[in-house]
Design a protein around this motif. Structure first.
Motif, PDB file in Angstrom:
ATOM      1  N   LEU A  74       0.830  -1.200   0.000  1.00 25.32           N
ATOM      2  CA  LEU A  74       0.000   0.000   0.000  1.00 25.32           C
ATOM      3  C   LEU A  74       0.866   1.251   0.000  1.00 25.32           C
ATOM      4  O   LEU A  74       0.586   2.221  -0.724  1.00 25.32           O
ATOM      5  CB  LEU A  74      -0.931  -0.014   1.215  1.00 25.32           C
ATOM      6  CG  LEU A  74      -1.918   1.136   1.339  1.00 25.32           C
ATOM      7  CD1 LEU A  74      -2.872   1.154   0.153  1.00 25.32           C
ATOM      8  CD2 LEU A  74      -2.692   1.004   2.642  1.00 25.32           C
ATOM      9  N   HIS A  75       1.922   1.219   0.794  1.00 32.01           N
ATOM     10  CA  HIS A  75       2.841   2.361   0.871  1.00 32.01           C
ATOM     11  C   HIS A  75       3.494   2.621  -0.488  1.00 32.01           C
ATOM     12  O   HIS A  75       3.639   3.778  -0.904  1.00 32.01           O
ATOM     13  CB  HIS A  75       3.911   2.104   1.939  1.00 32.01           C
ATOM     14  CG  HIS A  75       4.958   3.163   1.993  1.00 32.01           C
ATOM     15  ND1 HIS A  75       4.733   4.405   2.538  1.00 32.01           N
ATOM     16  CD2 HIS A  75       6.233   3.175   1.555  1.00 32.01           C
ATOM     17  CE1 HIS A  75       5.834   5.140   2.421  1.00 32.01           C
ATOM     18  NE2 HIS A  75       6.761   4.409   1.836  1.00 32.01           N
ATOM     19  N   THR A  76       3.880   1.570  -1.192  1.00 36.18           N
ATOM     20  CA  THR A  76       4.521   1.713  -2.502  1.00 36.18           C
ATOM     21  C   THR A  76       3.557   2.321  -3.515  1.00 36.18           C
ATOM     22  O   THR A  76       3.932   3.219  -4.280  1.00 36.18           O
ATOM     23  CB  THR A  76       5.022   0.347  -3.013  1.00 36.18           C
ATOM     24  OG1 THR A  76       5.917  -0.192  -2.042  1.00 36.18           O
ATOM     25  CG2 THR A  76       5.726   0.474  -4.347  1.00 36.18           C
ATOM     26  N   ILE A  77       2.321   1.849  -3.514  1.00 34.56           N
ATOM     27  CA  ILE A  77       1.312   2.398  -4.431  1.00 34.56           C
ATOM     28  C   ILE A  77       1.051   3.865  -4.119  1.00 34.56           C
ATOM     29  O   ILE A  77       1.022   4.719  -5.016  1.00 34.56           O
ATOM     30  CB  ILE A  77       0.010   1.580  -4.348  1.00 34.56           C
ATOM     31  CG1 ILE A  77       0.235   0.180  -4.916  1.00 34.56           C
ATOM     32  CG2 ILE A  77      -1.134   2.289  -5.080  1.00 34.56           C
ATOM     33  CD1 ILE A  77      -0.897  -0.782  -4.641  1.00 34.56           C
ATOM     34  N   ALA A  78       0.885   4.173  -2.842  1.00 31.23           N
ATOM     35  CA  ALA A  78       0.615   5.550  -2.444  1.00 31.23           C
ATOM     36  C   ALA A  78       1.781   6.470  -2.791  1.00 31.23           C
ATOM     37  O   ALA A  78       1.580   7.593  -3.267  1.00 31.23           O
ATOM     38  CB  ALA A  78       0.318   5.613  -0.944  1.00 31.23           C
ATOM     39  N   THR A  79       2.989   5.999  -2.574  1.00 30.80           N
ATOM     40  CA  THR A  79       4.167   6.800  -2.917  1.00 30.80           C
ATOM     41  C   THR A  79       4.248   7.010  -4.426  1.00 30.80           C
ATOM     42  O   THR A  79       4.554   8.117  -4.890  1.00 30.80           O
ATOM     43  CB  THR A  79       5.453   6.131  -2.387  1.00 30.80           C
ATOM     44  OG1 THR A  79       5.340   5.991  -0.968  1.00 30.80           O
ATOM     45  CG2 THR A  79       6.682   6.954  -2.712  1.00 30.80           C
ATOM     46  N   GLY A  80       3.950   5.973  -5.190  1.00 32.96           N
ATOM     47  CA  GLY A  80       3.928   6.111  -6.649  1.00 32.96           C
ATOM     48  C   GLY A  80       2.902   7.132  -7.103  1.00 32.96           C
ATOM     49  O   GLY A  80       3.172   7.957  -7.988  1.00 32.96           O
ATOM     50  N   LEU A  81       1.715   7.108  -6.501  1.00 31.75           N
ATOM     51  CA  LEU A  81       0.686   8.104  -6.833  1.00 31.75           C
ATOM     52  C   LEU A  81       1.155   9.510  -6.467  1.00 31.75           C
ATOM     53  O   LEU A  81       0.899  10.473  -7.203  1.00 31.75           O
ATOM     54  CB  LEU A  81      -0.622   7.771  -6.108  1.00 31.75           C
ATOM     55  CG  LEU A  81      -1.398   6.563  -6.619  1.00 31.75           C
ATOM     56  CD1 LEU A  81      -2.559   6.234  -5.678  1.00 31.75           C
ATOM     57  CD2 LEU A  81      -1.903   6.814  -8.032  1.00 31.75           C
ATOM     58  N   ALA A  82       1.839   9.630  -5.343  1.00 26.65           N
ATOM     59  CA  ALA A  82       2.342  10.943  -4.921  1.00 26.65           C
ATOM     60  C   ALA A  82       3.385  11.468  -5.904  1.00 26.65           C
ATOM     61  O   ALA A  82       3.377  12.654  -6.257  1.00 26.65           O
ATOM     62  CB  ALA A  82       2.931  10.857  -3.509  1.00 26.65           C
ATOM     63  N   VAL A  83       4.271  10.589  -6.345  1.00 25.99           N
ATOM     64  CA  VAL A  83       5.291  11.005  -7.324  1.00 25.99           C
ATOM     65  C   VAL A  83       4.630  11.422  -8.633  1.00 25.99           C
ATOM     66  O   VAL A  83       4.968  12.469  -9.209  1.00 25.99           O
ATOM     67  CB  VAL A  83       6.325   9.874  -7.557  1.00 25.99           C
ATOM     68  CG1 VAL A  83       7.216  10.181  -8.747  1.00 25.99           C
ATOM     69  CG2 VAL A  83       7.157   9.652  -6.298  1.00 25.99           C
ATOM     70  N   LEU A  84       3.677  10.623  -9.108  1.00 29.09           N
ATOM     71  CA  LEU A  84       2.951  10.985 -10.339  1.00 29.09           C
ATOM     72  C   LEU A  84       2.232  12.319 -10.182  1.00 29.09           C
ATOM     73  O   LEU A  84       2.241  13.154 -11.085  1.00 29.09           O
ATOM     74  CB  LEU A  84       1.949   9.893 -10.712  1.00 29.09           C
ATOM     75  CG  LEU A  84       2.520   8.625 -11.309  1.00 29.09           C
ATOM     76  CD1 LEU A  84       1.418   7.585 -11.489  1.00 29.09           C
ATOM     77  CD2 LEU A  84       3.209   8.908 -12.628  1.00 29.09           C
ATOM     78  N   VAL A 132      -6.229  13.098  -5.161  1.00 31.68           N
ATOM     79  CA  VAL A 132      -5.262  13.701  -4.223  1.00 31.68           C
ATOM     80  C   VAL A 132      -5.629  13.338  -2.790  1.00 31.68           C
ATOM     81  O   VAL A 132      -4.766  12.948  -2.002  1.00 31.68           O
ATOM     82  CB  VAL A 132      -5.179  15.229  -4.439  1.00 31.68           C
ATOM     83  CG1 VAL A 132      -4.391  15.906  -3.334  1.00 31.68           C
ATOM     84  CG2 VAL A 132      -4.560  15.536  -5.797  1.00 31.68           C
ATOM     85  N   ALA A 133      -6.916  13.430  -2.438  1.00 34.38           N
ATOM     86  CA  ALA A 133      -7.343  13.092  -1.078  1.00 34.38           C
ATOM     87  C   ALA A 133      -7.115  11.607  -0.773  1.00 34.38           C
ATOM     88  O   ALA A 133      -6.627  11.248   0.311  1.00 34.38           O
ATOM     89  CB  ALA A 133      -8.810  13.460  -0.877  1.00 34.38           C
ATOM     90  N   VAL A 134      -7.450  10.740  -1.720  1.00 36.65           N
ATOM     91  CA  VAL A 134      -7.249   9.292  -1.513  1.00 36.65           C
ATOM     92  C   VAL A 134      -5.763   8.982  -1.370  1.00 36.65           C
ATOM     93  O   VAL A 134      -5.353   8.194  -0.503  1.00 36.65           O
ATOM     94  CB  VAL A 134      -7.891   8.483  -2.667  1.00 36.65           C
ATOM     95  CG1 VAL A 134      -7.433   7.032  -2.645  1.00 36.65           C
ATOM     96  CG2 VAL A 134      -9.415   8.567  -2.579  1.00 36.65           C
TER      97      VAL A 134
END
Length: 124
Positions: free
Chosen positions: A2-12, A114-116
């Motif tokens: 979950l952390h990896t996916i969230a970090t990837g979304l943040a970078v994108l 962004v919120a998710v």
């Protein structure tokens, strides 16, 4: 995971909003046409358009700085608070009788993503 996916979304998200910010700085009139409002300032008043570019660029760079510093929870909070910006953009477009498709499709969906992402970073 979950952390990896969230970090990837943040970078994108950071890369995407930096791109938008630079676009407003380099070609403000052209970029503004895709925002969803029916009209934009022209002449001397158009100098206001790069303000959005600076705002967007700073948000993206702040995300990058916090990720590089190893502070994913801070990025999560930044994203949760930052979701207010596209939500506000959506409301502005709707209030000024702009494109509903862009208001909901671009600004509204951006606010949700962004919120998710922020919530995922805080949970991960």
């Amino acid at each position: 995971m979950l952390h990896t996916i969230a970090t990837g979304l943040a970078v994108l998200g950071a890369v995407g909003i930096c791109y938008v910010g630079v676009s407003y700085l380099l070609a403000p009139q052209k970029t503004a046409a895709g925002f969803g409002l029916p009209a934009w300032p022209t002449g001397e008043a158009a100098a206001f358009l790069p303000v959005k570019g600076v705002r967007d660029l700073v948000f993206g760079l702040a995300v990058v700085a916090l990720l590089v510093a190893g502070l994913p929870q801070a990025v999560g909070w930044l994203f949760l608070v930052g979701a207010i910006t596209p939500l506000g953009d959506m409301l502005i477009v709707l209030r000024h009788k702009g494109s509903k498709a862009l208001a909901y499709g671009m600004h509204g969906s951006t606010a949700v993503v962004v919120a998710v992402t922020g919530a995922l970073l805080l949970l991960g």
